[in-house]
Design an enzyme around this catalytic site. Structure first.
Site, mmCIF file in Angstrom:
data_model
loop_
_atom_site.group_PDB
_atom_site.id
_atom_site.type_symbol
_atom_site.label_atom_id
_atom_site.label_comp_id
_atom_site.label_asym_id
_atom_site.label_seq_id
_atom_site.Cartn_x
_atom_site.Cartn_y
_atom_site.Cartn_z
ATOM 1 N N TYR A 149 0.831 -1.209 0.000
ATOM 2 C CA TYR A 149 0.000 0.000 0.000
ATOM 3 C C TYR A 149 0.861 1.253 0.000
ATOM 4 O O TYR A 149 0.643 2.176 -0.799
ATOM 5 C CB TYR A 149 -0.907 -0.038 1.226
ATOM 6 C CG TYR A 149 -1.905 1.089 1.326
ATOM 7 C CD1 TYR A 149 -2.971 1.169 0.437
ATOM 8 C CD2 TYR A 149 -1.801 2.053 2.329
ATOM 9 C CE1 TYR A 149 -3.913 2.188 0.543
ATOM 10 C CE2 TYR A 149 -2.731 3.075 2.437
ATOM 11 C CZ TYR A 149 -3.780 3.146 1.540
ATOM 12 O OH TYR A 149 -4.713 4.156 1.635
ATOM 13 N N LYS A 153 1.211 4.347 -2.795
ATOM 14 C CA LYS A 153 0.910 5.731 -2.435
ATOM 15 C C LYS A 153 2.146 6.631 -2.548
ATOM 16 O O LYS A 153 2.033 7.800 -2.951
ATOM 17 C CB LYS A 153 0.311 5.789 -1.026
ATOM 18 C CG LYS A 153 -1.032 5.087 -0.882
ATOM 19 C CD LYS A 153 -2.110 5.728 -1.753
ATOM 20 C CE LYS A 153 -3.492 5.159 -1.469
ATOM 21 N NZ LYS A 153 -4.559 5.828 -2.248
ATOM 22 N N THR A 184 -14.093 5.305 7.083
ATOM 23 C CA THR A 184 -14.575 4.859 5.777
ATOM 24 C C THR A 184 -14.578 3.335 5.751
ATOM 25 O O THR A 184 -14.375 2.689 6.778
ATOM 26 C CB THR A 184 -13.666 5.394 4.655
ATOM 27 O OG1 THR A 184 -12.377 4.763 4.767
ATOM 28 C CG2 THR A 184 -13.510 6.906 4.747
#
Length: 283
Positions: A149, A153, A184
């Site tokens: 991840y 990014k 979220t």
């Protein structure tokens, strides 16, 4: 840009994308809201005269071109692009399969590139626009269990910092957004979070504990995505929007710590670092 702009938002069927789209609509803007399933977009945002829901797989370059054309056909222009869609392949590097790593990069890195490549010609023709790309705190601060991840990014951050110089002459702004922990669906297993495919004994205990910890954080995050949506609408309205927006007190603290660490590391070896020039005294 005018007071009423056309926003193109990816990943707008759930999570942060819904709140960004809602904030833009509430501010009187037109919104092109995209996701793989348009029915989910409509279910999340409802029907609105200023809303166009489009199906878009951001990993498909041609689909991005088709969506950009549909946006122009409906609203005549695209003023603000929000690269929001993404997912989270969690795990220690050795336990993340090569296929998982490549899928992570395909969605989180090459996906935004596909969409931006499709929309920049529209903005260049207009000689105006604003590209906003959602990265993460993990895009500027490496974190445990985030090898894939963070790599995706960090790549986005480098691309966006460089893209600025490409498009500024055409009146196009760029903003990197680095959210911290917002409430979220990012940590919802099977929705946005994917656990490592491989298993290595040396990592087993830590992997089990870390997955449990990540799962326990879902629904407990301190950030309010509605407030982030409103903040992005405010930033897009600025005459000179920021190149980087750090979203959340947790990330502010982390970025400050990272900045100090970088300076400390430069100072620690300044003398050695400054001895790399070719010696021309004997030329």
């Amino acid at each position: 840009m005018s007071s009423k702009n056309v926003w193109f938002i990816t990943g707008a069927a759930r999570g942060m994308g819904v709140d960004i789209a809602t904030a833009a609509l509430a501010a009187g803007h037109a919104v092109v809201a995209t996701a793989r399933d348009t029915q989910k977009v409509t279910a999340a945002l409802g029907e609105h005269e200023n809303l166009l829901a489009l199906s878009l797989d951001i990993t498909d370059p041609q689909a991005s071109i088709t969506a950009a054309q549909a946006a122009v056909d409906r609203f005549g222009r695209i003023d603000v692009l929000v690269n929001n869609a993404g997912n989270f392949y969690a795990g220690y590097f050795e336990e993340i399969s090569d296929q998982q790593m490549r899928k992570q990069m395909e969605t989180n890195f090459f996906g935004p590139l596909n969409v931006t490549r499709a929309i920049l010609p529209v903005m260049r023709t207009q000689r105006s626009g604003h590209v906003i790309t959602i990265t993460s705190a993990a895009g500027i601060i490496g974190q445990e269990f985030c090898a894939a991840y963070a790599a995706s990014k960090f790549a986005l951050e480098g691309w966006m910092e460089s893209l600025r110089y490409d498009v500024e002459p055409f009146g196009i702004y760029t903003t990197i957004v680095e959210p911290g922990f917002f409430r979220t669906e990012l940590l919802v297993e099977g929705a946005s979070s994917i656990w490592p495919e491989l298993s290595i004994d040396d990592y087993a205990e830590r992997t089990t504990a870390t997955i449990a910890a990540w799962k326990s954080m879902n629904g407990q995050q301190g950030g309010d995505p509605a407030k982030l949506g409103a903040a992005l609408v405010a930033i897009a309205a600025l005459e000179n929007p920021p190149l980087r927006f750090v979203a959340g007190a947790d990330v502010v603290a982390g970025v400050e710590q990272k900045a100090r660490l970088l300076l400390d590391q430069v100072d620690a070896h300044r003398e050695l670092s400054s001895t790399m020039a070719i010696d021309t005294s004997n030329d």
